[in-house]
Design an enzyme around this catalytic site. Sequence first.
Site, PDB file in Angstrom:
ATOM      1  N   ASP A 196       0.916  -1.118   0.154  1.00  0.00           N
ATOM      2  CA  ASP A 196      -0.042   0.094  -0.159  1.00  0.00           C
ATOM      3  C   ASP A 196       1.002   1.051   0.150  1.00  0.00           C
ATOM      4  O   ASP A 196       1.574   1.300   1.079  1.00  0.00           O
ATOM      5  CB  ASP A 196      -0.842   0.079   1.249  1.00  0.00           C
ATOM      6  CG  ASP A 196      -1.648   1.192   1.305  1.00  0.00           C
ATOM      7  OD1 ASP A 196      -2.804   1.385   0.245  1.00  0.00           O
ATOM      8  OD2 ASP A 196      -1.513   2.091   2.408  1.00  0.00           O
ATOM      9  N   GLU A 280      -1.306  -1.674  -5.899  1.00  0.00           N
ATOM     10  CA  GLU A 280      -2.427  -0.776  -6.536  1.00  0.00           C
ATOM     11  C   GLU A 280      -2.050   0.142  -7.669  1.00  0.00           C
ATOM     12  O   GLU A 280      -1.032   0.875  -7.682  1.00  0.00           O
ATOM     13  CB  GLU A 280      -3.165   0.045  -5.335  1.00  0.00           C
ATOM     14  CG  GLU A 280      -4.546   0.681  -5.806  1.00  0.00           C
ATOM     15  CD  GLU A 280      -5.015   1.162  -4.413  1.00  0.00           C
ATOM     16  OE1 GLU A 280      -6.173   1.781  -4.619  1.00  0.00           O
ATOM     17  OE2 GLU A 280      -4.485   1.463  -3.476  1.00  0.00           O
ATOM     18  N   CYS A 332     -12.703  -4.637   5.741  1.00  0.00           N
ATOM     19  CA  CYS A 332     -11.948  -5.396   6.898  1.00  0.00           C
ATOM     20  C   CYS A 332     -11.350  -6.596   6.175  1.00  0.00           C
ATOM     21  O   CYS A 332     -11.794  -7.484   5.548  1.00  0.00           O
ATOM     22  CB  CYS A 332     -13.048  -5.788   7.836  1.00  0.00           C
ATOM     23  SG  CYS A 332     -12.175  -6.810   9.090  1.00  0.00           S
ATOM     24  N   CYS A 335     -12.832 -10.222   8.008  1.00  0.00           N
ATOM     25  CA  CYS A 335     -14.003 -10.807   7.764  1.00  0.00           C
ATOM     26  C   CYS A 335     -14.509 -10.317   6.452  1.00  0.00           C
ATOM     27  O   CYS A 335     -15.550 -10.949   5.943  1.00  0.00           O
ATOM     28  CB  CYS A 335     -14.977 -10.450   8.879  1.00  0.00           C
ATOM     29  SG  CYS A 335     -15.427  -8.661   9.056  1.00  0.00           S
ATOM     30  N   CYS A 351     -13.670  -2.530  12.773  1.00  0.00           N
ATOM     31  CA  CYS A 351     -14.666  -3.206  12.053  1.00  0.00           C
ATOM     32  C   CYS A 351     -15.873  -3.506  13.027  1.00  0.00           C
ATOM     33  O   CYS A 351     -15.881  -4.171  14.016  1.00  0.00           O
ATOM     34  CB  CYS A 351     -14.181  -4.589  11.616  1.00  0.00           C
ATOM     35  SG  CYS A 351     -15.375  -5.580  10.693  1.00  0.00           S
ATOM     36  N   CYS A 354     -16.696  -7.692  13.180  1.00  0.00           N
ATOM     37  CA  CYS A 354     -16.098  -8.538  13.862  1.00  0.00           C
ATOM     38  C   CYS A 354     -15.160  -7.844  15.072  1.00  0.00           C
ATOM     39  O   CYS A 354     -14.637  -8.638  15.879  1.00  0.00           O
ATOM     40  CB  CYS A 354     -15.238  -9.559  12.948  1.00  0.00           C
ATOM     41  SG  CYS A 354     -13.796  -8.300  12.236  1.00  0.00           S
ATOM     42  N   ASP A 361      -3.416   1.503   6.751  1.00  0.00           N
ATOM     43  CA  ASP A 361      -2.522   1.312   5.793  1.00  0.00           C
ATOM     44  C   ASP A 361      -2.062  -0.175   5.828  1.00  0.00           C
ATOM     45  O   ASP A 361      -1.839  -0.942   4.731  1.00  0.00           O
ATOM     46  CB  ASP A 361      -1.172   2.051   6.057  1.00  0.00           C
ATOM     47  CG  ASP A 361      -1.513   3.545   5.734  1.00  0.00           C
ATOM     48  OD1 ASP A 361      -2.562   4.003   5.041  1.00  0.00           O
ATOM     49  OD2 ASP A 361      -0.652   4.356   6.323  1.00  0.00           O
TER      50      ASP A 361
END
Length: 407
Positions: A196, A280, A332, A335, A351, A354, A361
């Site tokens: 990232d 990315e 997330c 999950c 989250c 969960c 990051d």
Amino acid sequence: MQLRYSFRLYPDIDQRTALAQAFGCARVVFNDAVRAREDARKAGAAFPTAGELSTRLITEAKRTVQRSWLGEVSAVVLQQALRDAEAAYRNFFASLKGTRKGAKTGAPRFKSRKDNRQSIRFTANARWSITGSGRLNLPKIGAVKVKWSRNLPTAPSSVTVIKDAAGRYFASFVIDTDLADDAHRMPDSDQTVGIDLGLTHFAVLSDGTKVDSPRFLRRAEKKLKRARRDLSRKQKGSKNREKARLKAARAHAQVADARREFHHQLSTQLIRENQAVGVEDLEVKGLARTRLAKSVHDAGWAQFVAMLEYKAVRYGRTLVKIGRFEPTSQTCSACGVKDGPKPLHIREWTCPACGTVHDRDHNAAKNVKTAAGLAGAACGAQVRPGLVPAQRDEAGSHGFSPEPRAV
């Protein structure tokens, strides 16, 4: 696969004069070729071929009084200038037809003798050579001192002599490498990683590693500002202004060299340690139009990803680019629940499904790895190199060895 190896040159006074003459002759031939094609276009005639331009602008021009000085430099340099003009028009027409990838390319323009960057190219026909003492012997220029930072893997096919805006000279060798030999030098790895890219940290890896952003431009802003201010106060056309221009150009070159070296070291480390890398596909041009433009340009994400691309192809690794609209910061990684967009000042979030507490990051890097299909590869699955286009980039050399080394 073709790569470029760049080394610093240190010509003496006579050699600098000969190089300046070669730069000027190549520029004149290039401009004559552009002018000949423009005249043909305005007259509605067919474009002259490369052979016709070579005869008219080089062979016959040397016999005239106005262009007799073209015979004082290597003919290969003049022929390569014509090839550059031909390639420029070929890229322009391909861009008009839409068959050329990348941004639109404009029509070739005349080169100015005031351009800060000059270059000439010598092919094998020019009979240039590397002497036993490690000097670069160029026709009608002489044996130029070279600072070798490493060995050339194979015999180069051509060399381009470049003078940059900071007044430095470089020799850029074109090398044909064997991908099988390069892949054999880099042993296989069972590790995969997602990256990232950001501004607070230059890169956050899916394993939790955070690479700080060096911010080379930000750290040098005071020095650059002072150099540009001194330049603006000098009288145009004076020798003091040229000295101030070189000082400012060298300050900018130091920033660019440090950034390039950082990208090379980090990209090589990631390619060496991981069999597959996920990253990315960022819209750098769009981000460069925001209030973060200076920081985006300072990070140099596009250059870093380009290095990952060609090194992955060279060493038999896999580079996977995921779409820029993938919600890596909203999902997330534990999950898979999408929690929605979040402003940039939120660096941690929990989250709601969960209850996992995420570093923004680190969570995005994990999602990049998952979206690239590399999450299960770390368990021992075979990762094969993908079809990633390699870009021909300068393999920069910034360290000098104590003694010259050559092929």
